[in-house]
Design an enzyme around this catalytic site. Structure first.
Site, mmCIF file in Angstrom:
data_model
loop_
_atom_site.group_PDB
_atom_site.id
_atom_site.type_symbol
_atom_site.label_atom_id
_atom_site.label_comp_id
_atom_site.label_asym_id
_atom_site.label_seq_id
_atom_site.Cartn_x
_atom_site.Cartn_y
_atom_site.Cartn_z
ATOM 1 N N HIS A 1 -94.242 -77.291 41.162
ATOM 2 C CA HIS A 1 -93.071 -76.591 41.730
ATOM 3 C C HIS A 1 -92.528 -77.343 42.945
ATOM 4 O O HIS A 1 -93.298 -77.896 43.722
ATOM 5 C CB HIS A 1 -93.456 -75.168 42.161
ATOM 6 N N PRO A 2 -91.216 -77.307 43.123
ATOM 7 C CA PRO A 2 -90.618 -77.930 44.319
ATOM 8 C C PRO A 2 -90.738 -76.990 45.516
ATOM 9 O O PRO A 2 -90.921 -75.774 45.342
ATOM 10 C CB PRO A 2 -89.145 -78.052 43.915
ATOM 11 N N GLN B 1 -82.547 -74.965 40.636
ATOM 12 C CA GLN B 1 -81.303 -75.096 41.406
ATOM 13 C C GLN B 1 -80.556 -73.759 41.449
ATOM 14 O O GLN B 1 -80.132 -73.306 42.513
ATOM 15 C CB GLN B 1 -80.426 -76.186 40.765
ATOM 16 N N ARG B 2 -80.438 -73.117 40.282
ATOM 17 C CA ARG B 2 -79.750 -71.827 40.203
ATOM 18 C C ARG B 2 -80.457 -70.761 41.043
ATOM 19 O O ARG B 2 -79.833 -69.996 41.756
ATOM 20 C CB ARG B 2 -79.716 -71.340 38.742
ATOM 21 N N GLU B 3 -81.793 -70.746 40.931
ATOM 22 C CA GLU B 3 -82.565 -69.716 41.640
ATOM 23 C C GLU B 3 -82.473 -69.896 43.154
ATOM 24 O O GLU B 3 -82.284 -68.935 43.898
ATOM 25 C CB GLU B 3 -84.022 -69.750 41.162
ATOM 26 N N VAL C 1 -94.874 -71.032 46.507
ATOM 27 C CA VAL C 1 -94.101 -70.640 45.332
ATOM 28 C C VAL C 1 -93.721 -69.164 45.465
ATOM 29 O O VAL C 1 -94.566 -68.315 45.772
ATOM 30 C CB VAL C 1 -94.902 -70.879 44.027
ATOM 31 N N ALA D 1 -87.562 -66.847 43.867
ATOM 32 C CA ALA D 1 -86.437 -66.829 44.809
ATOM 33 C C ALA D 1 -85.383 -65.796 44.407
ATOM 34 O O ALA D 1 -84.710 -65.230 45.261
ATOM 35 C CB ALA D 1 -85.811 -68.221 44.909
#
Lengths: 173, 173
Positions: free
Chosen positions: B67-68, B85-87, B120, B123
């Protein structure tokens, strides 16, 4: 790269460097990092192997399903990983004639339909003549035996990729 | 998408569609395919959860390491997965001020150093004010508890992504 360098990596660096030792399975490198410090480079390799061996069968099949076909659609589309592109190219699979490509596509499709995972082979240890021969042979093996054979190929690929990344002769792994 | 459609997919389609239900872990979708046919959509979801639960601890930590960071380097570089990106964008993390970004970067670094995996959080169920608060709180939890919490967040993310892909309300999963 020596083992001290490997042991000094944080998990971000480690996954950046070793994330594709097993094709498209950065999860495996990310899991192996939990086992540091590694006593030596062989120990590093053994932890990759041990993680593969410890997975439930569905996970082992999952690893295989993350691999592209040899001389398949992804090679045509240019969407292979850099490692896979090099390996398939080195085995001469990027310069097949139309007949050879078609023959391999048919065999790949039969294999996928029979086993539920793609045909995996360490292409760097093979060549364009041997690949379809080996595919045709393995197509007739019992499923349990074929799963073992395919995971053995995953390990051969992992060993060669690790040796590349570490800058050492594969014989030292 | 109904369960008949899901059950009709070959593994290539299935991994194309569900490969990022768990962030950057297509291996998991590829493993879940072994469990088809699924009795219903909840059953599909449960097989994702069950695979995560059955992994050795190193594998569970490995999932987290794929995970980023929230509002981290990958967001700056534009290298997040489309889903991530969307989250992050939906939670307002793409429009933080310099101070907020710096504060989150510091907390993320402390968290990574303490636990050996990134923070994590689902989001989409949070927002830009709650993220640093929750990070600061979890930073002080015992490691075993924090691993459980983080895997719970992985499952929340997986459930929301599955609902999106299936085109259904998350309440139905």
């Amino acid at each position: 790269m020596d083992i001290e360098k490997v042991n000094s990596m944080d998990f971000g660096e480690f996954v950046d460097v070793f994330g594709n030792v097993v094709e498209r399975c950065p999860l495996i490198a990310a899991a192996v990092w939990s086992q540091r410090p590694f006593s030596d480079l062989q120990d590093l390799k053994q932890h990759f192997y041990a993680f593969i061996d410890a997975l439930p069968q569905s996970g082992q099949e999952g690893i295989l399903r993350c691999h592209p076909d040899l001389a398949g659609r992804e090679l045509q589309l240019g969407t292979l990983t850099a490692e896979s592109q090099r390996e398939q190219s080195g085995a001469g699979l990027t310069s097949l004639g139309a007949d050879e490509r078609l023959r391999l596509a048919e065999l790949n499709a039969q294999y996928r339909a029979r086993f539920g995972f793609p045909f995996v082979l360490a292409a760097r240890l093979s060549d364009r003549a041997a690949v379809p021969r080996e595919l045709a042979r393995r197509l007739h093996c019992p499923r349990a035996q074929e799963l073992r054979t395919a995971l053995g190929e995953v390990k051969k690929i992992a060993r060669l990729r690790l040796a590349d990344l570490l800058g050492i002769d594969p014989a030292r792994l």
